[in-house]
Design an enzyme around this catalytic site. Structure first.
Site, PDB file in Angstrom:
ATOM      1  N   SER A   1      -6.428  -5.672  41.127  1.00  0.00           N
ATOM      2  CA  SER A   1      -6.963  -6.018  42.448  1.00  0.00           C
ATOM      3  C   SER A   1      -8.408  -5.597  42.691  1.00  0.00           C
ATOM      4  O   SER A   1      -9.030  -6.068  43.643  1.00  0.00           O
ATOM      5  CB  SER A   1      -6.080  -5.409  43.539  1.00  0.00           C
ATOM      6  OG  SER A   1      -4.800  -5.993  43.515  1.00  0.00           O
TER       7      SER A   1
ATOM      8  N   SER B   1      -6.605  -8.203  45.127  1.00  0.00           N
ATOM      9  CA  SER B   1      -6.576  -8.266  46.587  1.00  0.00           C
ATOM     10  C   SER B   1      -7.797  -7.632  47.253  1.00  0.00           C
ATOM     11  O   SER B   1      -7.961  -7.705  48.462  1.00  0.00           O
ATOM     12  CB  SER B   1      -5.321  -7.548  47.087  1.00  0.00           C
ATOM     13  OG  SER B   1      -5.337  -6.168  46.694  1.00  0.00           O
TER      14      SER B   1
ATOM     15  N   LYS C   1     -11.888  -1.349  52.195  1.00  0.00           N
ATOM     16  CA  LYS C   1     -10.817  -2.338  52.161  1.00  0.00           C
ATOM     17  C   LYS C   1      -9.895  -2.078  53.336  1.00  0.00           C
ATOM     18  O   LYS C   1      -9.645  -0.916  53.705  1.00  0.00           O
ATOM     19  CB  LYS C   1     -10.063  -2.210  50.834  1.00  0.00           C
ATOM     20  CG  LYS C   1      -8.988  -3.276  50.603  1.00  0.00           C
ATOM     21  CD  LYS C   1      -8.385  -3.104  49.220  1.00  0.00           C
ATOM     22  CE  LYS C   1      -7.343  -4.175  48.928  1.00  0.00           C
ATOM     23  NZ  LYS C   1      -6.783  -4.056  47.560  1.00  0.00           N
TER      24      LYS C   1
END
Length: 540
Positions: free
Chosen positions: A216, A192, A122
């Site tokens: 997330s 996210s 990420k």
């Protein structure tokens, strides 16, 4: 097919991948029994690929080639990658090949099970000398000063860093609007950690890291049809990871199956002096987390699954049907369903969260115009909240501490092994709308939570997952139950029907590290005060 590690297979050569399972440190075999038909190594799960790498039937370069080729051919509509690092990745693949060679194994013993596996990070995880942008113009040109602890551990274990995957800007929202869902690229991937889930779902890489501050990891896993683990707060170091809200940022793992995610988590977790919260975690299970189901007729016999009142009633019809089917599977495997009442979430959540977010983002107050409009408004409010009386923050943290104990009491009073909740509440959310679900309970309690695929909506075709939440530090127990469910119903093997949509993904080579001192090259040092996970049940 015994390809020697000294010679990657040519591009035109095709092979049927046959996997019999990886022998774990426990002496168990991990992965599917029998054989898996695949002419493309990128289609293998992490556990399957690890087996072939360990037995020298697959070369790390061959696996990396397949993942990079598939990304280039299909990421046009998905756009999961921010950047890729082929030069670094091939160098790491060659080092992995050396560690996996017969000579090195004879000299030093078997390489770690993740050695040679490609991974996506990420775009919050620092890698020394590479860009780190949190998918935001605010950090355009930012170069990491060092490695996040998790990145360092995975690198030392021999993993192959392919690139950074998109996040919703600074991990603020739950859509990741840059990214299309591999199952329907007009649909949201959630957030996210949406880019990380999409990379795995599209078979661009077998594994990815994520962070979970308010669902997330679990929300994207649910709508992308992948498996994910948000571990107990403090199990994995967050040092070198751009923060969202320090006291509830959880670093976790994403894979095709729960065995994949568990394999990765075992190499991410552990004490880090740079993140003292990790000192609260118990030692990892000897031999690592379970990677294989016990099987049998009633493998969940004696296990009690809490079903919070009303959680299924709020679901659209197509998702409710999948959720009911999953509950039926639990019963079929011998599990007992128990109706429970989840404790109300802590009071004062918004001020508490905003204060922590504002403490990080105030360093960018002169770059407000570089945020996306929604993010700019939220961060402006967060920075303004720093002027609130300190008593508001302490009241919130006290309320949160009581919530942790109330959650633990619910489990203890009902003699539960876990709770079951839908992974998401809405069906087929379109970009750029947010994916929502009942997820905050795991972040405020700090307890571990998994999300595994349960099926797909008959209305939209979008995957739907189920969360399993347990007692703090009981990742092994949750993983074991999820393994049984996936053994009985291997929905995770379903593949998104991607069509050809090429993309020239930006490629970056290692450069000069940023000045630091934090690995992220931003002011990311957390406050000395940190909430910790607890197994306590007494009221305070």
């Amino acid at each position: 097919m015994g390809t020697a590690l000294s010679r990657p297979r040519s591009d035109g050569e095709r092979v049927r991948m046959s996997t019999l399972g990886v022998v774990s440190a426990r002496g168990e075999r991990a992965g599917a029994s029998g054989s898996v038909a695949a002419t493309d190594p990128a289609l293998l799960s992490a556990v399957e690929a690890a087996n072939l790498l360990q037995t020298r039937k697959l070369h790390p370069r061959e696996l990396l080639d397949a993942c990079l080729s598939r990304s280039a051919e299909l990421d046009g509509d998905v756009s999961a990658w921010v950047r890729i690092y082929p030069e670094l990745a091939y160098a790491q693949a060659d080092r992995a090949a050396q560690r996996l060679s017969a000579a090195e194994v004879a000299r030093h013993g078997a390489a770690p099970l993740v050695c040679g596996l490609p991974i996506a990070l990420k775009d919050l995880f620092a890698v020394e000398g590479l860009p780190l942008t949190a998918s935001s113009r605010v950090l355009e040109g930012n170069i990491a000063a060092g490695n996040a602890t998790v990145v360092q551990r995975l690198s030392e274990a021999g993993m192959v860093l392919m690139g950074h995957a998109h996040t919703h800007e600074f991990a603020i929202g739950s859509c990741t609007p840059q990214v299309g869902n591999p199952w329907d690229t007009t649909a949201s991937v959630g957030g996210s950690s949406g880019g990380s889930a999409a990379v795995v779902a599209a078979r661009f890489a077998p594994l990815a890291t994520g962070t979970d501050t308010g669902g997330s990891i679990r929300l994207p896993a649910s709508v992308c049809g992948v498996s994910a683990i948000k571990p107990t707060y403090g199990l994995c170091s967050s040092y070198g990871v751009i923060p969202g809200i320090w006291s509830r940022d959880h670093v976790g793992s994403i894979g095709h199956s729960i065995a994949d995610a568990a394999l990765l988590l075992g190499f991410m977790a552990g004490f880090d002096p740079q993140d003292p919260v990790t000192a609260t975690a118990p030692a990892l299970p000897e031999g690592g987390y379970p990677l294989v189901a016990r099987g049998g007729r009633n493998p969940l016999a004696g296990k009690r699954f809490g079903l919070p009142n009303g959680v299924g009633e709020a679901l659209p019809g197509a998702l409710a049907a999948v959720f009911e089917g999953f509950i039926g599977l639990v019963r079929e495997l011998g599990g007992e369903i128990v109706a429970v009442e989840m404790p109300p979430l802590p009071e004062g959540m918004l001020p508490g969260d905003y204060i922590e977010a504002g403490a990080y983002h105030r360093q960018f107050s002169d770059r407000a115009a570089d945020y996306e409009p929604m993010s700019a408004a939220m961060m402006g409010g967060a920075i303004a909240m720093l002027a609130a009386p300190v008593s508001e923050y302490w009241d919130f943290q006290r309320s949160r501490a009581e919530y942790q104990r109330a959650y633990n009491r619910m489990l203890a009073d009902n003699r539960l092994d876990c709770v079951l909740l839908p992974g998401t509440k809405l069906d087929g959310v379109k970009r750029p709308e947010n994916v929502v679900g009942d997820v905050e309970w795991a972040n405020y309690s700090g307890a571990p939570a998994l999300c595994i695929p349960a099926g797909r909506s008959a209305e939209t075709g979008i995957p739907f997952g189920v969360q399993l939440g347990g007692r703090p530090w009981d990742e092994a127990g949750l993983i074991a139950m999820a393994l049984e469910l996936q053994e009985a119903q291997p929905i995770w093997r379903e593949m998104a029907p991607l069509s050809g949509a090429p993309r020239q993904i930006p490629e970056v080579s290692l450069g000069t590290p940023g000045a630091g001192p934090d690995p992220t090259n931003t002011d990311a040092a957390p406050a000395a005060f940190r909430i910790i996970a607890t197994t306590a049940t007494d009221r305070i």
